[in-house]
Design an enzyme around this catalytic site. Structure first.
Site, PDB file in Angstrom:
ATOM      1  N   ASP A  90       0.847  -1.188   0.000  1.00 55.34           N
ATOM      2  CA  ASP A  90       0.000   0.000   0.000  1.00 55.34           C
ATOM      3  C   ASP A  90       0.880   1.233   0.000  1.00 55.34           C
ATOM      4  OD1 ASP A  90      -2.576  -0.950  -0.075  1.00 55.34           O
ATOM      5  OD2 ASP A  90      -2.523  -1.517   2.040  1.00 55.34           O
ATOM      6  N   GLU A 120      -0.093  19.077   6.604  1.00 51.57           N
ATOM      7  CA  GLU A 120       0.333  19.819   5.418  1.00 51.57           C
ATOM      8  C   GLU A 120       0.741  21.234   5.807  1.00 51.57           C
ATOM      9  OE1 GLU A 120      -2.435  18.041   5.533  1.00 51.57           O
ATOM     10  OE2 GLU A 120      -2.426  16.637   3.840  1.00 51.57           O
ATOM     11  N   PHE A 158      -7.664  26.908   9.413  1.00 55.34           N
ATOM     12  CA  PHE A 158      -8.079  26.055   8.294  1.00 55.34           C
ATOM     13  C   PHE A 158      -9.329  25.290   8.682  1.00 55.34           C
ATOM     14  CE2 PHE A 158      -8.171  22.028   6.078  1.00 55.34           C
ATOM     15  CZ  PHE A 158      -7.933  22.401   4.779  1.00 55.34           C
ATOM     16  N   THR A 159     -10.318  25.274   7.810  1.00 60.02           N
ATOM     17  CA  THR A 159     -11.460  24.380   8.023  1.00 60.02           C
ATOM     18  C   THR A 159     -11.722  23.624   6.733  1.00 60.02           C
ATOM     19  OG1 THR A 159     -13.132  25.934   7.249  1.00 60.02           O
ATOM     20  CG2 THR A 159     -12.562  26.038   9.595  1.00 60.02           C
ATOM     21  N   ALA A 160     -12.419  22.514   6.937  1.00 62.86           N
ATOM     22  CA  ALA A 160     -12.719  21.692   5.767  1.00 62.86           C
ATOM     23  C   ALA A 160     -13.653  22.428   4.807  1.00 62.86           C
ATOM     24  CB  ALA A 160     -13.334  20.372   6.201  1.00 62.86           C
TER      25      ALA A 160
END
Lengths: 553, 701
Positions: free
Chosen positions: B315, B356, B386-388
């Site tokens: 993987d 990230e 940061f938000t989704a």
């Protein structure tokens, strides 16, 4: 020309001639074993015996065909000898005795050609030609047929079919052995080997006595005797007889003939599996043992100790003056390494070292290069054992030519390497334990023991050469050696065919960087070591009591 | 061995401790003696034909020694018995190491009581039953502080679970209903919350039961290769039995009939006792080496298959690459300096807690010398985390000339922010974005705005998958071993190819579904190849079952663990490579000791044969090349050497032959040199050395 130079030239010419034949003959045999085309005459034969030439057999069926064919051959040959007195061209010889006929029938069917009789004093032309010569052809062909199945085991995948015995047998006889025999018989005749249907000519000698000079179809039988690694001579003196082997050239040619098929079969193997390098590896191992044996034998025979021998320049007792020690050693090595058993000198008179080499050659199991077919399958089984141990050492479960060597394969390979030593050692042991049988020995001490060991080694390995020195015509010896020949021939064949069947069923594993390479010098060395150690360890005690005890002072 | 991949220092320490668990410790040997003696039972011995022959030989010499006592007879008798016991000792020591581990496991199994739900989910009524009475399909409830009574899947709730009893890892793990983290193992402890578990194993067949059986060797069956080797060894034994039996009449003829004791000694010296004695210990130790690396093999067959593997399916995430993408490069827009871009990128990422985001801060610091400012340092800043939803992060700085806004985020989101505020994103920047996408990376756009001026795009951050250090070398190594690596990833083919090239794998499977995986395995197997893979999800189960070596992650579902033939308790997919190496090492050890054992015989012959017959054929003394003192001392020395070499090789059998990943030819050359030639030479020296001592013993002179 000095004898040393002549000896070297003979050996080099022999190597050169064999090397020249390696590719064309090997490729030719591969072709005849794989082509789908039948000759018209072959189709006729298949029709007559009721065989479908295009249908392959499973290994048990192939085996049954081999055994049935051999059984019929034994019965036929036995019968022919027993009714000899009623046959044409029997030269007035009476029927052969029961146990003698059994021994000879077994001996020729098993490609051993052990002779407990003297040819010119026992058998007429009909038995020689219709009986013995026929077996010289077919027993050689059976060996090649069996090795063909083993090779097919490697080349085929996911099948239970290993070939068709009747097709293999017919093709090998018609396309390989017969044409070569015709050509080389003519060469032998041209060089003085006799070919006629005469009986005995009584001639007055210069000394005033009468001498009976035999005749017969010798050349036709001589050629297949060597070519098919049979070894049963027309005359008792075998290739030492001037009518069988008149000149230095015929002597060289006979050595060439008895080696040529067995030394070319590795090419056939390489061709059929599609990797010539594998064939070169196998032929290299055969070559190493052959060269080593010939060199050792020559050394012992030309460097004999003892006052009389030194005076003669070499151990000349029992050797033909027209061949000398070099050619005799070359012949003796080649004949004992090929299951041929023809002789151009008395092996009993070899020096202890030379005799030891001859016994050891046979103990190798007739693999360097061995009998036609049987030599290659013997070597391949040892290669399987070598690959099994070495394969583990590279960190994989062992595989040879893409086929896994699992429990089933090792069972048959192990049984193969176990069989012949068991026959030889048990036979010798029993003979030494029976006082009556020891009484047949003409020599006592270590040399006497060597003779018995030689006899069983020769019979068990289907060689057929003799040390002589024991009277082997008694019922006990005829029976015991006959059994040794039967078991020594057919038990290994059963295991080889079973092995072939088991390999053919497998799907091949692809070769990678992690796969044990079986075509490199390292593997050649490894296989040679395995051959030497397996044989050496098995027979060392017996050798110590025979040739070593004799030779070490 | 190459370096095992262990994640924490604690684990490394533990592993080092376990690996070096006192192979030569006399205490370990002594503790195994009672077991070794127990194994003398002929019904046990007969399973090992080589050593059974030695035991029968020992009985025969004992009888002879009693009937006709002499120092020589008793010396041989005692050493033959010792040979048998040493062989059993090897096996007992190997098993003993597993037993200790089994003991630890068994403690977790003691008398757990289960709270069985009678009619779940209709009611919450429950009863107390012993854990051993739980049946397949029962539902049980476990709350904080309780032991989970059996293997199963969480069907309700989420809990943190302490699995240290099984994995040795003390950090708790989260187990929740549904998905791939639903499997729980009996014997582990719930630390928080409450879960309902559906029992998935029958009584006595739980994971722990199987683990105990495995490490104890109780479930041990001979593997195919072991069987094949046993056949070869048995047939060699028969050959030598025949050789020696046939020797007696020959010896009688020569005038030197041998005593029964000498004949038995010769048989024992010749049959392959060294490998016969160590064969089963090698197999047990191989399994044990896996256990030490926290891998449980469900069968020895799987370990052997691991050595044969041709293709590894790995993987991408977690095995080849680090789990997350990382910033690799700043690509400024026209007219913007890299430093300006880096500064803006770092500022805008300070409020981004994702891996990230942190990687951007780190890149700006390491490559552009920009110190990462703490959020508290800039008092006049308003942070935009940061938000989704926004897919952006940034900061608004209250400066003298107005608000300085910096934004960083997904190219689409930041482009929207720029255009909404009246700016435009230049064509050059759009090209940069497309270029990074084409190379398989993720582009992040950085833009800034001063006061009410139109925002401008400063440039692009190149986020890419980071291939773990040393993976390329690892794959080169595997290639030399003849093993092909295939990377499995859900990425699109473009991205997959870029990573595959960088990591140096041989092939890749992009946008892989479980069905694709299955098809790939079948395709490889059709060509006769053996395939190994790791997996954790339930949808991996069919592929795990199809693969020749299927390693399930312990964090995975019960279905995955049932389907695979190994379980990695550390759930570390890189371990597949180590498993292959352990498999190879096991096979090499077997082959090396077989070679050694057979090569030993040469020297023994040179010791014993002249000793037997020198009285009648004095010439045979030339074969006594070791110049051994007397026939009796020669035979005794050979037998003593034969016994001692077993003891001497126990550590090697347990530890395994040193394995360096390399191609077959060099491995073979090396091992033949050490174990083939070594096997020829060592006994000559050993027997001579023993003879130098033995010759002073009265009665053996």
């Amino acid at each position: 020309m000095s004898s040393t130079l002549a000896g070297w030239l003979q050996a080099l010419a022999l190597v050169g001639a064999l090397a020249l034949c390696y590719r064309p003959l090997g490729d030719y045999i591969a072709k005849l074993l794989t082509t789908a085309k039948h000759l018209r005459v072959e189709r006729g034969i298949y029709k007559t015996i009721g065989v479908d030439g295009d249908a392959d057999q499973r290994w048990p069926v192939y085996l049954r065909s081999v055994l049935a064919f051999s059984l019929v051959s034994v019965l036929f040959l036995y019968l022919l000898q027993r009714i000899q007195n009623h046959l044409m061209l029997s030269l007035g010889f009476k029927a052969v005795g029961e146990h003698g006929a059994w021994n000879t029938a077994i001996s020729f069917v098993t490609n051993t050609n052990w002779q407990d009789y003297a040819g010119e004093a026992t058998l007429g032309h009909t038995v020689q030609m219709a009986g013995l010569a026929v077996q010289n052809f077919v027993s050689a062909a059976v060996g090649i047929a069996v090795v063909a199945t083993l090779i097919r085991g490697f080349t085929r995948s996911r099948t239970d079919r290993v070939g068709n015995f009747w097709v293999d047998l017919t093709r090998i006889c018609l396309r390989l052995l017969l044409p070569l025999s015709v050509v080389f018989a003519l060469v032998l005749v041209a060089n003085g080997v006799i070919q006629n249907f005469h009986g005995f000519h009584d001639l007055a000698t210069l000394g005033g006595d009468t001498q009976s000079i035999p005749g017969g179809p010798v050349a036709s039988q001589e050629v297949i005797k060597e070519l098919g690694t049979n070894g049963g001579g027309f005359f008792n003196a075998n290739s030492a007889h001037p009518f069988e082997n008149p000149t230095g050239f015929t002597n060289w040619l006979e050595v060439f003939l008895l080696l040529v098929i067995s030394f070319s079969l590795p090419r056939t193997f390489g061709k059929m599996i599609g990797d010539h390098r594998q064939g070169y590896a196998i032929v290299s191992v055969m070559g190493i043992f052959w060269a080593g044996s010939a060199a050792l034998m020559t050394f012992f025979e030309t460097h004999a100790s003892g006052v009389a021998l030194k005076a003669a320049g070499a151990a000349m007792e029992g050797k033909e003056v027209r061949f000398g020690p070099w050619a005799t050693s070359l012949f003796a090595s080649s004949t004992t390494l090929t299951s041929t058993g023809a002789v151009d000198g008395a092996h009993d008179s070899l020096t202890p070292g030379g005799g030891g080499v001859a016994i050891f050659d046979m103990m190798l199991g007739e693999i360097a290069p061995g009998g036609t077919g049987s030599g290659l399958y013997g070597m391949l089984v040892l290669a399987i054992v070598a690959v099994f141990v070495a394969g583990l050492m590279v960190g994989r479960t062992p595989e040879y030519l893409g086929k896994k060597l699992g429990g089933r394969e090792m069972k048959f390979a192990s049984l193969y390497i176990l069989t012949t030593p068991a026959i030889v050692l048990v036979g010798t042991g029993v003979a030494m334990a029976l006082p009556g049988e020891r009484a047949n020995m003409l020599n006592s001490g270590a040399h006497g023991f060597s003779e018995v060991l030689y006899a069983f080694t020769s019979a068990g390995n289907n060689n057929g050469s003799a040390f002589a020195g024991i009277t082997v015509t008694s019922p006990w010896w005829d029976t015991a050696l006959g059994l040794a020949m039967v078991f020594g021939r057919f038990l290994p064949m059963i295991f080889v065919l079973a092995l072939a069947g088991s390999l053919a069923q497998q799907q091949p594993v692809p070769a990678t960087e992690g796969t044990l390479p079986t075509h490199k010098p390292l593997f050649v060395g490894l296989l040679s070591g395995v051959v030497l150690i397996v044989v050496g360890l098995t027979y060392f005690p017996a050798l110590a009591l025979g040739p070593l005890a004799e030779g070490l002072h | 061995m190459s370096t095992p991949t262990l994640t924490t220092p604690a684990q490394q320490e533990a592993a080092v401790h376990r690996v070096s668990s006192n192979l030569l410790d006399p205490k370990v040997l002594l503790a195994a003696v009672p077991d070794a003696v127990k194994k003398l039972d002929p019904r046990v011995m007969i399973k090992n034909p080589v050593m059974f022959v030695v035991e029968v030989g020992s009985v025969v010499t004992t009888v002879s020694a009693i009937a006709d006592p002499s120092v020589f007879a008793w010396a041989i008798t005692v050493w033959l018995w010792l040979t048998t016991i040493f062989a059993n000792l090897a096996e007992a020591v190997a098993e003993g190491r597993g037993k200790a581990q089994a003991e630890t496991l068994r403690r977790t199994k003691t008398d757990t009581m289960a709270r069985r739900l009678l009619d779940w989910p209709a009611s919450q009524a429950e009863e107390q039953v012993a854990a051993t009475e739980l049946q397949l399909g029962d539902h049980v409830v476990a709350e904080a502080g309780e032991i989970i009574p059996g293997d199963g899947d969480v069907v309700e709730g989420v809990a943190s679970v302490d699995e240290s009893a099984i994995t040795g890892e003390s950090a708790p793990v989260i187990r929740e209903s549904g998905g791939d983290r639903s499997a729980v193992t009996g014997g582990t402890k719930v630390l928080s919350d409450r879960i309902v578990v559906k029992i998935a194993s029958e009584p006595g067949k739980s994971f722990i039961d199987r683990m105990i059986a495995l490490v104890e060797g109780a479930a041990r069956q001979k593997t195919p290769n072991e069987i094949a080797l046993n056949i070869l060894l048995a047939s060699l034994t028969i050959v030598f039995l025949v050789t020696v039996s046939a020797l007696q009449p020959m010896a009688g003829f020569a005038g030197a009939p041998q005593t029964l004791i000498v004949l038995v000694a010769l048989v024992v010296a010749l049959i392959p006792t060294t490998i016969g004695a160590l064969l089963s210990a090698i197999g047990i130790a191989g399994m044990d080496r896996l256990v030490q690396r926290n891998v449980l093999a469900m069968s020895g067959r799987a370990v052997e298959a691991a050595g044969d593997v041709n293709t590894l399916l790995l993987d991408k995430t977690g095995t080849i690459t680090l789990g997350n993408r990382q910033a690799a490069e700043f690509q400024p827009a026209a007219g913007v300096s890299v430093d300006e871009l880096a500064n803006a990128a770092q500022l805008s990422s300070l409020a981004d807690e994702t891996p990230e985001g942190r990687s951007i801060v780190v890149l700006a610091k390491t490559d552009y010398g920009l110190r990462a400012r703490a959020q508290g340092e800039l008092t006049h800043a308003t942070w935009v985390p940061f938000t989704a939803q926004t897919r952006m992060s940034g900061v608004d700085l209250d400066e003298a000339d107005g608000v300085h806004s910096v934004r960083k985020g997904a190219a689409g989101s930041v482009t929207n922010w720029v255009t909404e505020n009246g700016g435009t994103v230049g064509k050059d920047v759009a090209e940069l974005v497309d270029g990074i996408s084409a190379a398989g990376g993720t582009p992040l756009l950085v833009a800034s705005r001063i006061g009410s001026a139109a925002p401008r795009a400063l440039g692009v951050i190149y986020l890419k998958d980071v291939v773990k250090e040393g993976m390329k070398e690892r794959f080169d190594e595997l290639r030399r071993m003849g093993i092909k690596t295939i990377m499995i990833t859900g990425d699109n083919p473009l991205t997959a190819k870029a990573i595959a090239d960088e990591a140096g794998v041989d092939d890749f499977l992009a946008e892989a579904t479980p069905e694709d995986k299955m098809a790939l395995i079948k395709k490889e197997q059709e060509g006769g190849k053996l395939v190994a893979m790791t997996g954790d999800g339930t949808n991996d189960a069919p592929a795990l079952a199809q693969a020749d070596v299927g390693v399930a992650m312990n964090t995975g579902t019960m279905a995955a663990k049932e389907a695979g033939n190994m379980v990695d308790l550390d759930s570390n997919p890189t371990k597949l490579i180590e498993i292959v190496e352990i498999g190879k090492q096991l096979l090499i050890t077997r082959g090396a000791l077989t070679t050694f054992s057979i090569a030993n015989d040469v020297a023994k012959y040179f010791a014993i044969i002249p000793a037997m017959f020198v009285s009648v054929y004095p010439g045979l003394s030339h074969l006594n090349i070791m110049a051994l003192h007397s026939p009796k001392s020669a035979i005794t020395s050979a037998i003593i050497f034969n016994a001692l070499v077993i003891i001497g090789l126990i550590p090697l059998a347990l530890r395994g032959v040193k394995y360096r990943p390399s191609d077959a030819s060099s491995l073979l050359r090396r091992n033949i040199l050490i174990y083939g030639f070594g096997g020829l030479v060592v006994p000559f020296i050993g027997i001579k050395a023993i003879d130098l001592i033995v010759q002073f013993i009265p009665g053996l002179r």
